[in-house]
Scaffold this motif. Structure first.
Motif: not given
Length: 220
Positions: A1-24
């Motif tokens: 069974m997936p680890d809930p915290l591990g899943l959220l860490r992946t989801a948040y990390g990837d999303l934050s990285g993508t959001l921060s990479s966008l130009t104005v």
């Protein structure tokens, strides 16, 4: 069974990285949320991370009344012409320094959510939006929210989408809502988009789903 915290860490990390990479400039392209730009969506994500931080610090003595699946039964796509949330989000986002400011606040807030989640047990009960659920179920809802909106964010951008593990959690929740497996021919991205109404069902989908096609979108 997936680890809930591990899943959220992946989801948040990837999303934050993508959001921060966008130009104005990229902050004003369309997203998978009709009428929303990445600036609007980023502010919505920031608000959700702030809510998560509050929830993880709001223990409840009451018994759980919500699960990771039935949490979503209250969330339906907005009706056509319902622009109230669009405009309130646009106004609020406009005072947060544009996309760079929103992305920076999201990065620090989502990181704080992960720290807070490490300090509680998976079976602890917390309250959010008037409902009580376990920490594990709360983390699932946050993962699903982040993964679906990550798909929205990159719908018209050349950026990577969410990882397979968070998308798998979205699929599990959708199948829980439907009460059966989604079509085997749907990949997890297709499942997320069609299950939430972001992509219409095809005639073949409707034929295969039969009467269950009327339940779509399962949440929005």
């Amino acid at each position: 069974m997936p680890d809930p915290l591990g899943l959220l860490r992946t989801a948040y990390g990837d999303l934050s990285g993508t959001l921060s990479s966008l130009t104005v400039e990229e902050g004003w392209v369309p997203t998978g949320c009709a009428g929303w730009t990445p600036v609007d969506l980023g502010f919505h994500l920031l608000s959700d991370a702030r809510r998560a931080l509050v929830a993880l610090n709001t223990p409840s003595p009451a018994r759980a009344d919500t699960t990771a699946v039935d949490y979503w039964t209250a969330w339906r796509p907005p009706a056509p012409g319902d622009d109230e949330e669009l405009w309130s989000t646009r106004i609020a986002a406009s005072v947060h320094g544009g996309l760079p400011g929103i992305a920076a606040r999201y990065a620090e807030t989502s990181a704080a959510v992960l720290v807070a989640a490490e300090r509680v047990r998976a079976d602890d009960l917390v309250r959010t939006q008037g409902r009580v659920l376990t920490v594990a179920d709360l983390l699932s809802t946050l993962t699903v929210e982040a993964a679906v909106h990550h798909l929205d964010l990159v719908a018209h951008l050349d950026r990577p989408g969410p990882a397979a593990e968070p998308l798998g959690e979205v699929r599990l929740v959708l199948e829980g809502l439907l009460g059966r497996r989604l079509p085997a021919g749907w990949g997890d991205v297709t499942a997320a988009r069609r299950g939430t109404g972001r992509e219409p069902l095809t005639d073949a989908d409707r034929a295969g789903l039969g009467k269950d096609a009327g339940a779509f979108p399962l949440f929005g």
